[in-house]
Design an enzyme around this catalytic site. Structure first.
Site, PDB file in Angstrom:
ATOM      1  N   TRP A  62      28.141  46.434   9.812  1.00 43.34           N
ATOM      2  CA  TRP A  62      28.860  47.139  10.666  1.00 43.34           C
ATOM      3  C   TRP A  62      29.767  48.332   9.772  1.00 43.34           C
ATOM      4  O   TRP A  62      30.332  48.921  10.534  1.00 43.34           O
ATOM      5  CB  TRP A  62      30.082  46.122  11.325  1.00 43.34           C
ATOM      6  CG  TRP A  62      30.746  45.257  10.094  1.00 43.34           C
ATOM      7  CD1 TRP A  62      31.969  45.748   9.461  1.00 43.34           C
ATOM      8  CD2 TRP A  62      30.272  43.830   9.926  1.00 43.34           C
ATOM      9  NE1 TRP A  62      32.015  44.734   8.714  1.00 43.34           N
ATOM     10  CE2 TRP A  62      31.231  43.758   8.789  1.00 43.34           C
ATOM     11  CE3 TRP A  62      29.313  43.155  10.101  1.00 43.34           C
ATOM     12  CZ2 TRP A  62      31.095  42.332   8.489  1.00 43.34           C
ATOM     13  CZ3 TRP A  62      29.101  42.047   9.642  1.00 43.34           C
ATOM     14  CH2 TRP A  62      30.121  41.382   8.437  1.00 43.34           C
ATOM     15  N   GLU A  98      35.031  42.837  13.978  1.00 41.63           N
ATOM     16  CA  GLU A  98      36.442  42.248  13.658  1.00 41.63           C
ATOM     17  C   GLU A  98      36.646  41.136  14.372  1.00 41.63           C
ATOM     18  O   GLU A  98      37.298  40.224  13.821  1.00 41.63           O
ATOM     19  CB  GLU A  98      37.265  43.487  13.706  1.00 41.63           C
ATOM     20  CG  GLU A  98      37.271  44.676  13.066  1.00 41.63           C
ATOM     21  CD  GLU A  98      37.837  44.427  11.421  1.00 41.63           C
ATOM     22  OE1 GLU A  98      38.334  43.019  11.361  1.00 41.63           O
ATOM     23  OE2 GLU A  98      37.314  45.002  10.732  1.00 41.63           O
ATOM     24  N   GLN A 150      38.725  34.411  11.255  1.00 41.35           N
ATOM     25  CA  GLN A 150      38.603  32.861  10.854  1.00 41.35           C
ATOM     26  C   GLN A 150      37.102  32.752  10.582  1.00 41.35           C
ATOM     27  O   GLN A 150      36.690  31.485  10.222  1.00 41.35           O
ATOM     28  CB  GLN A 150      38.759  32.210  12.203  1.00 41.35           C
ATOM     29  CG  GLN A 150      39.483  32.588  13.436  1.00 41.35           C
ATOM     30  CD  GLN A 150      41.061  31.934  12.979  1.00 41.35           C
ATOM     31  OE1 GLN A 150      41.121  31.526  12.252  1.00 41.35           O
ATOM     32  NE2 GLN A 150      41.849  32.762  13.925  1.00 41.35           N
ATOM     33  N   TYR A 181      36.082  29.199  18.355  1.00 39.89           N
ATOM     34  CA  TYR A 181      37.032  29.989  19.091  1.00 39.89           C
ATOM     35  C   TYR A 181      36.347  30.814  20.235  1.00 39.89           C
ATOM     36  O   TYR A 181      36.141  32.106  20.180  1.00 39.89           O
ATOM     37  CB  TYR A 181      37.834  30.880  18.142  1.00 39.89           C
ATOM     38  CG  TYR A 181      38.314  30.321  17.063  1.00 39.89           C
ATOM     39  CD1 TYR A 181      39.583  29.917  17.248  1.00 39.89           C
ATOM     40  CD2 TYR A 181      37.779  29.986  15.754  1.00 39.89           C
ATOM     41  CE1 TYR A 181      40.214  29.111  16.261  1.00 39.89           C
ATOM     42  CE2 TYR A 181      38.433  29.531  14.732  1.00 39.89           C
ATOM     43  CZ  TYR A 181      39.682  28.788  15.046  1.00 39.89           C
ATOM     44  OH  TYR A 181      40.223  28.213  13.809  1.00 39.89           O
ATOM     45  N   TYR A 203      46.203  43.695  14.837  1.00 38.95           N
ATOM     46  CA  TYR A 203      45.538  43.912  13.630  1.00 38.95           C
ATOM     47  C   TYR A 203      44.126  44.400  14.379  1.00 38.95           C
ATOM     48  O   TYR A 203      43.704  45.521  13.635  1.00 38.95           O
ATOM     49  CB  TYR A 203      45.105  42.507  13.079  1.00 38.95           C
ATOM     50  CG  TYR A 203      43.934  42.575  12.385  1.00 38.95           C
ATOM     51  CD1 TYR A 203      43.793  43.224  10.988  1.00 38.95           C
ATOM     52  CD2 TYR A 203      42.668  42.104  12.595  1.00 38.95           C
ATOM     53  CE1 TYR A 203      42.809  43.614  10.124  1.00 38.95           C
ATOM     54  CE2 TYR A 203      41.619  42.420  11.846  1.00 38.95           C
ATOM     55  CZ  TYR A 203      41.776  43.119  10.747  1.00 38.95           C
ATOM     56  OH  TYR A 203      40.444  43.235   9.932  1.00 38.95           O
ATOM     57  N   ASP A 232      45.615  41.877   8.380  1.00 44.49           N
ATOM     58  CA  ASP A 232      45.027  40.663   8.522  1.00 44.49           C
ATOM     59  C   ASP A 232      45.430  39.614   7.397  1.00 44.49           C
ATOM     60  O   ASP A 232      46.031  39.966   6.476  1.00 44.49           O
ATOM     61  CB  ASP A 232      43.524  40.713   8.679  1.00 44.49           C
ATOM     62  CG  ASP A 232      43.040  40.989   7.210  1.00 44.49           C
ATOM     63  OD1 ASP A 232      43.378  41.281   6.333  1.00 44.49           O
ATOM     64  OD2 ASP A 232      41.734  40.848   7.372  1.00 44.49           O
ATOM     65  N   CYS A 279      41.063  39.595  -4.609  1.00 52.81           N
ATOM     66  CA  CYS A 279      42.347  38.762  -4.474  1.00 52.81           C
ATOM     67  C   CYS A 279      42.010  37.751  -3.556  1.00 52.81           C
ATOM     68  O   CYS A 279      42.545  37.781  -2.316  1.00 52.81           O
ATOM     69  CB  CYS A 279      43.454  39.749  -4.145  1.00 52.81           C
ATOM     70  SG  CYS A 279      45.167  39.354  -4.079  1.00 52.81           S
ATOM     71  N   CYS A 286      41.985  39.252 -11.235  1.00 55.22           N
ATOM     72  CA  CYS A 286      43.051  40.450 -11.335  1.00 55.22           C
ATOM     73  C   CYS A 286      42.314  41.797 -12.351  1.00 55.22           C
ATOM     74  O   CYS A 286      42.511  42.600 -12.202  1.00 55.22           O
ATOM     75  CB  CYS A 286      44.182  39.927 -11.968  1.00 55.22           C
ATOM     76  SG  CYS A 286      45.137  38.654 -10.878  1.00 55.22           S
TER      77      CYS A 286
HETATM   78  N1  ADE Z   1      37.322  40.686   7.296  1.00 50.75           N
HETATM   79  C1  ADE Z   1      38.205  41.286   8.293  1.00 50.75           C
HETATM   80  N2  ADE Z   1      37.633  42.404   8.569  1.00 50.75           N
HETATM   81  C2  ADE Z   1      36.791  43.048   7.558  1.00 50.75           C
HETATM   82  C3  ADE Z   1      36.031  43.934   7.461  1.00 50.75           C
HETATM   83  N3  ADE Z   1      36.190  45.323   7.961  1.00 50.75           N
HETATM   84  N4  ADE Z   1      35.163  44.031   6.328  1.00 50.75           N
HETATM   85  C4  ADE Z   1      35.096  42.915   5.223  1.00 50.75           C
HETATM   86  N5  ADE Z   1      35.746  41.715   5.504  1.00 50.75           N
HETATM   87  C5  ADE Z   1      36.755  41.846   6.728  1.00 50.75           C
END
Ligand code: ADE
Length: 353
Positions: A27, A40, A45, A85, A123, A141, A195, A203
């Site tokens: 994407w 997205e 989840q 979901y 979000y 998020d 992270c 880190c």
């Molecule tokens: N997690 C949620 N959205 C994302 C994104 N666009 N790219 C990578 N991980 C994600």
């Protein structure tokens, strides 16, 4: 929390790091809002690695908003099978229909209109508006909550709406007007692969390390803080794989509530012994039971409920009339069976082969 930190210091390191380290994801090949939106929704989840095959298959089957708007419910749920979901899939379709009817099939380009579509919260609206349309709006998020709570040394519960709002406000003030897409994705990407949500943060790879107060003060184990959740309700069930001459019994779940409109194996809301299974099928469903084989226990965890199941493989002279009698091929290609039944599904595939 260090309220007065000016988050504009995050912009340059985040953008530079993203340019060098971003993952090649399907994407991310273009800025088509339909692609960004579907990804997205799937990524809520679910981990990136798990989403990729679903995303590719979904885009092959439903390459446009129009195709999604026109898809029947069963094949749509089949495309979503295993992601969980399922209302997310239904809302995607509701939104696609609204876009067809109210916006001539063109994905709307401003935050407020995007936010008004079914299934799109703050979000997702922020993500699509900033990634696909270059709007300087934040997208906070779980990844971004983790990064910001650590950088700012915030001990607040990141599941609280007020904390998310606060971070959104801080970001809104400092979002770069240019490169909004790279900034939003950079923040998310740092949270996803540096992270990290589980285990030790990396880190030494983080472009924000020198700014991060949680790391400076040795607080990475206690930040982000999440208040303990109340325990999930436990429901006990018996799942029956009722088979007769290479066909199995399934039924459609009610169109409201958990796993609405998906298909399932017959089940009861309490544990049954093998003898009770035999008696139930012979007395109440009027079939002759040839064998009952215990399949052991399985557990499935939903957000608020846990199913604790025991299962039986039952051979009968016929499939009881109240169920659909389906062959292996149809189970694989046509009916969406939720992951909750995964442990028993595998066994059934062997039996029907
Ligand atoms: N997690 C949620 N959205 C994302 C994104 N666009 N790219 C990578 N991980 C994600």
């Amino acid at each position: 929390m260090i309220e007065e930190m000016d988050l504009s210091v995050l912009v340059t390191p985040t953008l530079q790091w993203y340019d060098q380290h971003k993952r090649q994801l399907p994407w991310r090949k273009d800025k088509n809002p339909y692609h960004i939106w579907v990804s997205e929704i799937m990524l809520q989840q679910t981990r990136v690695e798990a989403v990729i095959p679903y995303y590719e298959r979904f885009m092959q089957a439903l390459p446009t908003i129009e195709a999604l708007a026109e898809c029947e419910e069963d094949p749509l749920l089949k495309l979503w099978e295993g992601l969980g979901y399922y209302n997310r899939a239904r809302n995607l379709q509701k939104a696609a229909r609204k876009i067809m009817e109210e916006y001539d099939g063109v994905f709307p380009g401003d935050y407020e209109t995007i936010r008004s579509l079914p299934g799109i919260g703050e979000y997702t609206a922020g993500a699509v508006a900033s990634i696909a349309f270059g709007q300087a709006v934040p997208a906070v998020d779980g990844n971004v909550l983790r990064v910001l709570s650590r950088v700012l040394e915030s001990h607040e519960d990141i599941l609280k709406q007020s904390v998310k709002k606060h971070f959104e406000e801080l970001l809104r003030e400092t979002m770069p007007k240019e490169r909004t897409s790279a900034f939003t994705q950079g923040m998310i990407e740092i949270g996803a692969i540096v992270c990290v949500p589980n285990g030790k943060p990396k880190c030494e790879e983080c472009p924000l390390e020198s700014l991060c107060l949680a790391e400076r003060h040795g607080l990475l184990d206690s930040i982000p803080y999440k208040a303990p959740k109340k325990p999930r309700k436990i429901e006990e069930k018996t799942v029956l794989l009722i088979c007769s001459s290479k066909k199995a019994a399934i039924r459609k779940r009610p169109d409201q509530g958990l796993l609405a409109s998906l298909y399932e194996f017959p089940n009861t809301d309490h544990y049954l012994t093998a003898d009770e299974v035999r008696e139930y099928l012979e007395k109440e469903q009027g079939v002759t039971v040839e064998s009952v084989e215990p399949l052991g226990n399985a557990k499935h965890i939903f957000s608020h409920v846990e199913w604790h199941m025991n299962g039986y493989l039952v051979q009968t002279d016929q499939i009881p009339g109240q169920y659909l009698a389906v062959e292996r091929q149809e189970l694989q290609n046509r009916y969406a069976i939720p992951n909750a039944f995964q442990a028993y599904y595998q066994k059934l595939m062997e039996v029907l082969a």
